[in-house]
Design a protein around this motif. Structure first.
Motif, PDB file in Angstrom:
ATOM      1  N   ILE A  35       0.819  -1.207   0.000  1.00  0.00           N
ATOM      2  CA  ILE A  35       0.000   0.000   0.000  1.00  0.00           C
ATOM      3  C   ILE A  35       0.855   1.260   0.000  1.00  0.00           C
ATOM      4  N   THR A  36       2.100   1.178   0.442  1.00  0.00           N
ATOM      5  CA  THR A  36       2.921   2.385   0.562  1.00  0.00           C
ATOM      6  C   THR A  36       3.216   3.013  -0.799  1.00  0.00           C
ATOM      7  N   ARG A  37       3.104   2.246  -1.863  1.00  0.00           N
ATOM      8  CA  ARG A  37       3.301   2.799  -3.204  1.00  0.00           C
ATOM      9  C   ARG A  37       2.028   3.431  -3.750  1.00  0.00           C
ATOM     10  N   ILE A  38       0.948   3.399  -2.950  1.00  0.00           N
ATOM     11  CA  ILE A  38      -0.352   3.897  -3.403  1.00  0.00           C
ATOM     12  C   ILE A  38      -0.854   5.041  -2.528  1.00  0.00           C
ATOM     13  N   TYR A  39      -0.922   4.818  -1.205  1.00  0.00           N
ATOM     14  CA  TYR A  39      -1.564   5.847  -0.381  1.00  0.00           C
ATOM     15  C   TYR A  39      -0.672   7.070  -0.187  1.00  0.00           C
ATOM     16  N   GLU A  40      -1.349   8.172   0.155  1.00  0.00           N
ATOM     17  CA  GLU A  40      -0.709   9.486   0.300  1.00  0.00           C
ATOM     18  C   GLU A  40       0.051   9.901  -0.969  1.00  0.00           C
ATOM     19  N   GLY A  41      -0.490   9.494  -2.099  1.00  0.00           N
ATOM     20  CA  GLY A  41       0.109   9.846  -3.390  1.00  0.00           C
ATOM     21  C   GLY A  41       0.866   8.678  -3.986  1.00  0.00           C
ATOM     22  N   THR A  42       0.386   8.170  -5.122  1.00  0.00           N
ATOM     23  CA  THR A  42       1.015   7.004  -5.742  1.00  0.00           C
ATOM     24  C   THR A  42       2.437   7.323  -6.214  1.00  0.00           C
ATOM     25  N   SER A  43       3.189   6.269  -6.500  1.00  0.00           N
ATOM     26  CA  SER A  43       4.542   6.461  -7.032  1.00  0.00           C
ATOM     27  C   SER A  43       4.509   7.286  -8.315  1.00  0.00           C
ATOM     28  N   GLU A  44       3.497   7.062  -9.131  1.00  0.00           N
ATOM     29  CA  GLU A  44       3.399   7.791 -10.400  1.00  0.00           C
ATOM     30  C   GLU A  44       3.127   9.278 -10.164  1.00  0.00           C
ATOM     31  N   ILE A  45       2.285   9.587  -9.181  1.00  0.00           N
ATOM     32  CA  ILE A  45       2.014  10.984  -8.854  1.00  0.00           C
ATOM     33  C   ILE A  45       3.264  11.660  -8.306  1.00  0.00           C
ATOM     34  N   GLN A  46       4.053  10.943  -7.510  1.00  0.00           N
ATOM     35  CA  GLN A  46       5.298  11.533  -7.001  1.00  0.00           C
ATOM     36  C   GLN A  46       6.232  11.882  -8.167  1.00  0.00           C
ATOM     37  N   LYS A  47       6.283  11.033  -9.177  1.00  0.00           N
ATOM     38  CA  LYS A  47       7.110  11.329 -10.352  1.00  0.00           C
ATOM     39  C   LYS A  47       6.610  12.574 -11.076  1.00  0.00           C
ATOM     40  N   ASN A  48       5.290  12.716 -11.144  1.00  0.00           N
ATOM     41  CA  ASN A  48       4.726  13.929 -11.753  1.00  0.00           C
ATOM     42  C   ASN A  48       5.152  15.174 -10.978  1.00  0.00           C
ATOM     43  N   ILE A  49       5.083  15.097  -9.659  1.00  0.00           N
ATOM     44  CA  ILE A  49       5.470  16.236  -8.823  1.00  0.00           C
ATOM     45  C   ILE A  49       6.945  16.565  -9.029  1.00  0.00           C
ATOM     46  N   ILE A  50       7.781  15.536  -9.007  1.00  0.00           N
ATOM     47  CA  ILE A  50       9.224  15.743  -9.191  1.00  0.00           C
ATOM     48  C   ILE A  50       9.502  16.397 -10.538  1.00  0.00           C
ATOM     49  N   ALA A  51       8.890  15.846 -11.588  1.00  0.00           N
ATOM     50  CA  ALA A  51       9.101  16.391 -12.937  1.00  0.00           C
ATOM     51  C   ALA A  51       8.624  17.839 -13.021  1.00  0.00           C
ATOM     52  N   GLY A  52       7.473  18.125 -12.427  1.00  0.00           N
ATOM     53  CA  GLY A  52       6.948  19.480 -12.449  1.00  0.00           C
ATOM     54  C   GLY A  52       7.859  20.470 -11.732  1.00  0.00           C
ATOM     55  N   GLN A  53       8.413  20.042 -10.583  1.00  0.00           N
ATOM     56  CA  GLN A  53       9.330  20.913  -9.842  1.00  0.00           C
ATOM     57  C   GLN A  53      10.639  21.115 -10.614  1.00  0.00           C
TER      58      GLN A  53
END
Length: 384
Positions: free
Chosen positions: A358-376
């Protein structure tokens, strides 16, 4: 960077470690079988002050900085992840919104009871139509006099069955998109509020997630958290704040899996030698240890940045991504090291393996974290 812990934190860390190893670990199978955290464990957690980690001392909490919290989360993460999640969700996303964005009246009203564990906190953002696309909320809030009337359904809400106080995101102005979302402090006893179906999950036994349903739910206007229209920004801040803590909990679980794997590899004999002497096994354990050290350094670096008041949107997303992926890789290796016994439910390895997913899903999925990183990164390089 200074990760040195003061004596008070070190003393509390030792106390939490002793509690986890002697009490929570002894109750792990009981938690699995009953799908509940025993009341005696919750009572002892209250006595230790674990529910008040994120709450300032003037409101009854321990007032610990992020580096200190991570040191304690690391200890808490080394046991049953259902217990870890109950505490972590409360002290993280369940309370930090009120701590960081609440006005003085709200803090005085809610934080003392949350610090003592009398009231548990929960964070209600996710909806059937708004998971990774968190701006697609359907829950509405309409002002009528001195109240807001909330209508909508949230799901996958951690601590929903235990919580007395919910941080709820709802749309106050549909025409403004993300800028039309507002945060509310909602009590479970408010008219029109109810907890719905409890979800049956792959793991995290003892940690309950459920729907919350609001049908003409009456919320006093003074329970707006922050400013109207700042709810989406608030949600991002709350989630980002908790990512170092979540990584620290993952780190504690990883260290526990390494410890168990090393002990087993030294004791288990195959082909007349302990399996640790077989290179295939020792290399897996070496890889586990290497990733744990990398995660530990990254976790405390980001925690230090938080304590220093630095902007950590990119780093927190990287840490959440890295920490959850490392936990899953290490859980997988731990099963492999243990072989057949690692797949048996009577032993903790199988439980950690299920709970890690579940840690790769809750509080923001791994894919969403990559989106955030790329955006920053895009913003960073545009400014150069």
């Amino acid at each position: 960077m200074n990760f040195q812990l003061d004596e008070d934190i070190l003393l509390l860390k030792r106390g939490v470690r002793d509690f986890v190893q002697t009490e929570v670990e002894a109750a792990a199978m009981e938690i699995e079988e009953s799908n509940a955290i025993p009341e005696r464990i919750i009572a002892m957690s209250k006595e230790l002050g674990l529910f008040g980690l994120s709450i300032p001392e003037e409101y009854g909490g321990l007032g610990i900085g992020m580096v200190g919290k991570c040191a304690l989360y690391e200890e808490i993460g080394a046991t049953h992840n259902g217990f870890t999640t109950l505490i972590g969700a409360h002290t993280g996303i369940g309370t930090v919104g009120i701590v960081e964005m609440g006005n003085e009246e709200q803090k005085q009203r809610y934080l003392p009871k949350m610090a003592s564990g009398e009231q548990i906190g929960a964070f209600a953002l996710t909806e059937p139509s708004a998971g990774s696309n968190a701006t697609n909320l359907k829950t509405t809030a309409v002002r009528r006099g001195d109240k807001y009337i909330l209508n909508g359904t949230k799901h996958y809400i951690t601590n929903a069955t235990e919580a007395g106080v919910f941080t709820v995101m709802a749309v106050t102005d549909p025409a403004k998109g993300p800028k039309g979302i507002t945060s509310f402090i909602v009590e479970k006893d408010f008219p029109g509020f109810q907890v719905g179906a409890v979800e049956k999950k792959m793991g995290l036994r003892g940690s309950h997630s459920a729907e919350i349903i609001m049908e003409d739910c009456e919320v006093p206007a003074e329970n707006v958290l922050g400013e109207e229209g700042q709810g989406y920004v608030n949600a991002l801040k709350i989630l980002a704040n908790g990512r170092a803590g979540l990584a620290a909990r993952n780190l504690g679980s990883c260290q526990k899996l390494l410890d168990l794997s090393m002990l087993y590899a030294k004791d288990r004999v195959q082909f007349d030698v302990p399996i640790f002497e077989h290179q295939a096994v020792s290399h897996m354990i070496a890889e586990m240890a290497m990733e744990i050290e990398a995660l530990r350094s990254f976790t405390y670096r980001v925690a230090w940045m938080v304590d220093e008041g630095m902007k950590v949107i990119k780093e927190a997303a990287m840490l959440k991504l890295f920490g959850s992926e490392v936990y899953n890789r290490i859980a997988d290796k731990a099963v492999q090291v243990h072989g057949g016994i690692g797949y048996i439910a009577d032993y903790p390895i199988e439980r950690f393996f299920r709970d890690a997913r579940i840690t790769r899903i809750y509080e923001g999925t791994s894919e969403i974290q990559k989106n955030i990183i790329a955006g920053q990164l895009k913003k960073q390089y545009q400014q150069q």
